[in-house]
Design a protein around this motif. Structure first.
Motif, PDB file in Angstrom:
ATOM      1  N   VAL A 167       0.844  -1.203   0.000  1.00 19.16           N
ATOM      2  CA  VAL A 167       0.000   0.000   0.000  1.00 19.16           C
ATOM      3  C   VAL A 167       0.877   1.249   0.000  1.00 19.16           C
ATOM      4  O   VAL A 167       0.656   2.183  -0.785  1.00 19.16           O
ATOM      5  N   ARG A 168       1.889   1.272   0.864  1.00 13.86           N
ATOM      6  CA  ARG A 168       2.799   2.426   0.900  1.00 13.86           C
ATOM      7  C   ARG A 168       3.520   2.597  -0.441  1.00 13.86           C
ATOM      8  O   ARG A 168       3.727   3.723  -0.907  1.00 13.86           O
ATOM      9  N   GLU A 169       3.896   1.495  -1.063  1.00 12.73           N
ATOM     10  CA  GLU A 169       4.589   1.550  -2.349  1.00 12.73           C
ATOM     11  C   GLU A 169       3.719   2.175  -3.430  1.00 12.73           C
ATOM     12  O   GLU A 169       4.184   3.008  -4.222  1.00 12.73           O
ATOM     13  N   VAL A 170       2.453   1.783  -3.475  1.00 14.42           N
ATOM     14  CA  VAL A 170       1.531   2.334  -4.474  1.00 14.42           C
ATOM     15  C   VAL A 170       1.318   3.824  -4.246  1.00 14.42           C
ATOM     16  O   VAL A 170       1.382   4.632  -5.194  1.00 14.42           O
ATOM     17  N   VAL A 171       1.065   4.207  -3.003  1.00 20.93           N
ATOM     18  CA  VAL A 171       0.817   5.619  -2.691  1.00 20.93           C
ATOM     19  C   VAL A 171       2.057   6.459  -2.979  1.00 20.93           C
ATOM     20  O   VAL A 171       1.967   7.550  -3.566  1.00 20.93           O
ATOM     21  N   ALA A 172       3.227   5.963  -2.588  1.00 19.77           N
ATOM     22  CA  ALA A 172       4.476   6.692  -2.858  1.00 19.77           C
ATOM     23  C   ALA A 172       4.742   6.792  -4.351  1.00 19.77           C
ATOM     24  O   ALA A 172       5.233   7.820  -4.845  1.00 19.77           O
TER      25      ALA A 172
ATOM     26  N   LEU B 223       0.696   1.948 -12.218  1.00 25.27           N
ATOM     27  CA  LEU B 223       0.017   1.828 -10.926  1.00 25.27           C
ATOM     28  C   LEU B 223      -1.500   1.697 -11.063  1.00 25.27           C
ATOM     29  O   LEU B 223      -2.188   1.466 -10.066  1.00 25.27           O
ATOM     30  N   LEU B 224      -2.017   1.854 -12.285  1.00 23.49           N
ATOM     31  CA  LEU B 224      -3.464   1.924 -12.493  1.00 23.49           C
ATOM     32  C   LEU B 224      -4.025   0.637 -13.074  1.00 23.49           C
ATOM     33  O   LEU B 224      -3.372  -0.022 -13.891  1.00 23.49           O
ATOM     34  N   THR B 225      -5.260   0.317 -12.694  1.00 28.15           N
ATOM     35  CA  THR B 225      -5.977  -0.757 -13.361  1.00 28.15           C
ATOM     36  C   THR B 225      -6.502  -0.245 -14.700  1.00 28.15           C
ATOM     37  O   THR B 225      -6.618   0.970 -14.911  1.00 28.15           O
TER      38      THR B 225
ATOM     39  N   VAL C  84       1.653  14.575   1.169  1.00 34.09           N
ATOM     40  CA  VAL C  84       1.771  14.077   2.537  1.00 34.09           C
ATOM     41  C   VAL C  84       0.847  12.871   2.689  1.00 34.09           C
ATOM     42  O   VAL C  84      -0.378  13.009   2.510  1.00 34.09           O
ATOM     43  N   PRO C  85       1.386  11.690   2.985  1.00 32.98           N
ATOM     44  CA  PRO C  85       0.529  10.499   3.164  1.00 32.98           C
ATOM     45  C   PRO C  85      -0.434  10.681   4.331  1.00 32.98           C
ATOM     46  O   PRO C  85      -0.077  11.221   5.378  1.00 32.98           O
ATOM     47  N   THR C  86      -1.640  10.213   4.159  1.00 31.36           N
ATOM     48  CA  THR C  86      -2.647  10.256   5.210  1.00 31.36           C
ATOM     49  C   THR C  86      -3.648   9.148   4.942  1.00 31.36           C
ATOM     50  O   THR C  86      -3.438   8.285   4.081  1.00 31.36           O
ATOM     51  N   THR C  87      -4.733   9.130   5.673  1.00 31.23           N
ATOM     52  CA  THR C  87      -5.847   8.220   5.409  1.00 31.23           C
ATOM     53  C   THR C  87      -7.152   8.984   5.568  1.00 31.23           C
ATOM     54  O   THR C  87      -7.216   9.992   6.278  1.00 31.23           O
ATOM     55  N   ALA C  88      -8.176   8.515   4.912  1.00 27.73           N
ATOM     56  CA  ALA C  88      -9.523   9.076   5.045  1.00 27.73           C
ATOM     57  C   ALA C  88     -10.512   7.981   4.666  1.00 27.73           C
ATOM     58  O   ALA C  88     -10.230   7.172   3.776  1.00 27.73           O
ATOM     59  N   ASN C  89     -11.621   7.934   5.345  1.00 27.49           N
ATOM     60  CA  ASN C  89     -12.650   6.925   5.066  1.00 27.49           C
ATOM     61  C   ASN C  89     -12.091   5.506   5.104  1.00 27.49           C
ATOM     62  O   ASN C  89     -12.538   4.631   4.362  1.00 27.49           O
ATOM     63  N   GLY C  90     -11.105   5.270   5.942  1.00 26.72           N
ATOM     64  CA  GLY C  90     -10.517   3.941   6.056  1.00 26.72           C
ATOM     65  C   GLY C  90      -9.697   3.540   4.847  1.00 26.72           C
ATOM     66  O   GLY C  90      -9.382   2.364   4.675  1.00 26.72           O
ATOM     67  N   GLN C  91      -9.320   4.506   4.003  1.00 24.40           N
ATOM     68  CA  GLN C  91      -8.596   4.223   2.765  1.00 24.40           C
ATOM     69  C   GLN C  91      -7.312   5.046   2.704  1.00 24.40           C
ATOM     70  O   GLN C  91      -7.241   6.141   3.277  1.00 24.40           O
ATOM     71  N   PRO C  92      -6.285   4.549   1.984  1.00 27.69           N
ATOM     72  CA  PRO C  92      -5.063   5.344   1.831  1.00 27.69           C
ATOM     73  C   PRO C  92      -5.349   6.606   1.040  1.00 27.69           C
ATOM     74  O   PRO C  92      -6.190   6.632   0.144  1.00 27.69           O
ATOM     75  N   ALA C  93      -4.615   7.677   1.380  1.00 29.41           N
ATOM     76  CA  ALA C  93      -4.848   8.962   0.732  1.00 29.41           C
ATOM     77  C   ALA C  93      -3.573   9.792   0.770  1.00 29.41           C
ATOM     78  O   ALA C  93      -2.625   9.475   1.493  1.00 29.41           O
TER      79      ALA C  93
ATOM     80  N   ALA D 237      -2.679  24.041   0.106  1.00 23.54           N
ATOM     81  CA  ALA D 237      -3.613  22.913   0.073  1.00 23.54           C
ATOM     82  C   ALA D 237      -4.433  22.939  -1.203  1.00 23.54           C
ATOM     83  O   ALA D 237      -5.016  23.969  -1.559  1.00 23.54           O
ATOM     84  N   TRP D 238      -4.474  21.803  -1.888  1.00 19.19           N
ATOM     85  CA  TRP D 238      -5.258  21.721  -3.126  1.00 19.19           C
ATOM     86  C   TRP D 238      -6.316  20.627  -3.057  1.00 19.19           C
ATOM     87  O   TRP D 238      -7.499  20.887  -3.229  1.00 19.19           O
ATOM     88  N   SER D 239      -5.899  19.385  -2.814  1.00 18.16           N
ATOM     89  CA  SER D 239      -6.884  18.292  -2.798  1.00 18.16           C
ATOM     90  C   SER D 239      -6.431  17.173  -1.879  1.00 18.16           C
ATOM     91  O   SER D 239      -5.239  17.005  -1.603  1.00 18.16           O
ATOM     92  N   ILE D 240      -7.402  16.414  -1.423  1.00 16.29           N
ATOM     93  CA  ILE D 240      -7.161  15.139  -0.741  1.00 16.29           C
ATOM     94  C   ILE D 240      -7.457  14.055  -1.765  1.00 16.29           C
ATOM     95  O   ILE D 240      -8.602  13.870  -2.178  1.00 16.29           O
ATOM     96  N   ASP D 241      -6.409  13.355  -2.202  1.00 19.31           N
ATOM     97  CA  ASP D 241      -6.573  12.282  -3.175  1.00 19.31           C
ATOM     98  C   ASP D 241      -6.704  10.949  -2.431  1.00 19.31           C
ATOM     99  O   ASP D 241      -5.765  10.500  -1.775  1.00 19.31           O
ATOM    100  N   MET D 242      -7.879  10.349  -2.540  1.00 22.13           N
ATOM    101  CA  MET D 242      -8.173   9.082  -1.860  1.00 22.13           C
ATOM    102  C   MET D 242      -8.142   7.950  -2.875  1.00 22.13           C
ATOM    103  O   MET D 242      -8.631   8.096  -4.000  1.00 22.13           O
ATOM    104  N   PHE D 243      -7.586   6.816  -2.475  1.00 13.84           N
ATOM    105  CA  PHE D 243      -7.374   5.710  -3.408  1.00 13.84           C
ATOM    106  C   PHE D 243      -8.209   4.486  -3.034  1.00 13.84           C
ATOM    107  O   PHE D 243      -8.259   4.088  -1.868  1.00 13.84           O
ATOM    108  N   THR D 244      -8.831   3.916  -4.047  1.00  7.33           N
ATOM    109  CA  THR D 244      -9.462   2.613  -3.935  1.00  7.33           C
ATOM    110  C   THR D 244      -8.546   1.624  -4.642  1.00  7.33           C
ATOM    111  O   THR D 244      -8.265   1.789  -5.839  1.00  7.33           O
ATOM    112  N   LEU D 245      -8.057   0.623  -3.921  1.00  7.77           N
ATOM    113  CA  LEU D 245      -7.076  -0.309  -4.459  1.00  7.77           C
ATOM    114  C   LEU D 245      -7.713  -1.658  -4.763  1.00  7.77           C
ATOM    115  O   LEU D 245      -8.645  -2.092  -4.079  1.00  7.77           O
TER     116      LEU D 245
END
Length: 339
Positions: free
Chosen positions: A219-224, A241-243, A280-289, A304-312
């Motif tokens: 998970v850290r590898e994908v987000v980084a 990194l994308l499906t 800056v790595p974070t989490t939101a809604n129980g998902q990596p962001a 500050a521009w956006s919080i990018d949340m990822f569904t993996l």
């Protein structure tokens, strides 16, 4: 003093008007009550208002609380009714996918929608992966995942409440009937319809299940990798990194993209060319962001521009949801600028 006797003493004091005793009674439940309000309303700000209103209602009604149910059940009843009132007056929260079909090519000339209430991110700090009770179906983090909360917004208020109280919090049909002032038959019917709708809109495997399968290192590898791709303008890295069926949405922008070709057309024309990024790595809604800070050309500060949340899925990014706006940083307790 035992926990039970301490609660009984605080209850007696609170009924007599001791607001400090009431705060002590509510404190262990406040975090989960707030999460319940968010699930019902799809907005942290709305959840803040609803919880404040619910606790005020509970404080005023406490002298009439007879103890026929637990204090927890009673407080959830008050919070649920408050949220139902709010949902009726404010309407449901939307996502860009609800507004129209995906775009095949980049959109450069359309601004945010101001007349649509969009679903917002949720700070998951303090939520556990435990079930609320043996009867609950969903873990607490699963129950704030983006796909689940977005699907909830398509349910009528009574179905939304019944599903959350039964499947997330473990209430019985009889308790829910009492909360909603209806019959157990009506509750069971609402549950059946709600579960069908949720099953049609939410993936069979939750993000919590996927994340556990992938492991923290991947998970850290994908987000980084995603952060590096945008910071370095590396389109090949991003594609890796994308499906193939990846989606990218950006509330409050009304448009969204589906498929790696459309997503990359957006990426190479917008985030990879609009300035310099810091993440800056974070989490939101129980998902990596990632908290995404942008420094436009000619500027000296990353803002500050956006919080990018990822569904993996299967070790890759299946969906990117970019919540644009500095208010989302405040929700997650993040600073408005970074070096």
């Amino acid at each position: 003093m035992s926990e039970v006797s301490s609660e009984s003493l605080d209850l007696a004091l609170a009924r007599a008007g001791d607001d400090a005793a009431f705060d002590r009674l509510v404190a262990p439940l406040r975090r989960q009550l707030h999460a319940h309000c968010y699930r019902m309303l799809g907005s942290t700000h709305d959840a803040d208002d609803a919880l404040q209103d619910a606790l005020l209602r509970a404080w005023r009604a406490l002298p009439r609380f007879e103890g026929r149910s637990s204090l927890r059940s009673w407080l959830y009843t008050v919070a649920t009714r408050t949220c139902l009132d709010a949902a009726e007056s404010r309407g449901r929260r939307a996502m860009p996918v609800d507004l129209g079909p995906s775009r095949d090519t980049v959109v450069l000339d359309q601004g945010p929608l101001t007349d649509v209430a969009f679903l917002g991110p949720y700070a998951d700090t303090g939520l556990t992966n435990e079930l609320a009770s043996p009867a609950a179906r969903y873990e607490q983090r699963e129950a704030v995942e983006l796909a689940f909360v977005a699907a909830l917004q398509h349910l009528p208020g009574n179905q939304r409440a019944a599903l959350l109280l039964f499947d997330v919090l473990g209430f019985s049909a009889a308790e829910i009937a009492d909360t909603m002032k209806t019959s157990t038959t009506s509750v069971n019917s609402a549950l059946s319809r709600a579960r069908k709708e949720i099953a049609d809109k939410v993936p069979a495997r939750s993000q919590q299940q996927n994340l556990r399968t992938l492991g923290d290192a991947r998970v850290r590898e994908v987000v980084a990798g995603y952060a590096a791709a945008l910071e370095q303008g590396d389109s090949e890295l991003l594609v890796s990194l994308l499906t193939e069926d990846v989606t990218w949405s950006m509330p409050p922008m009304p448009y969204w993209y589906a498929g790696v070709t459309a997503v990359m057309d957006h990426a190479v024309h917008v985030p990879m060319t609009c300035g310099s990024w810091r993440h800056v790595p974070t989490t939101a809604n129980g998902q990596p962001a990632l908290a995404c800070y942008l420094r436009p050309e000619g500027e000296s500060e990353y803002a500050a521009w956006s919080i990018d949340m990822f569904t993996l899925r299967d070790g890759r990014i299946a969906a990117i949801t970019s919540f644009i706006g500095k208010e989302n940083f405040t929700i997650l307790g993040l600073p408005p600028t970074t070096d």
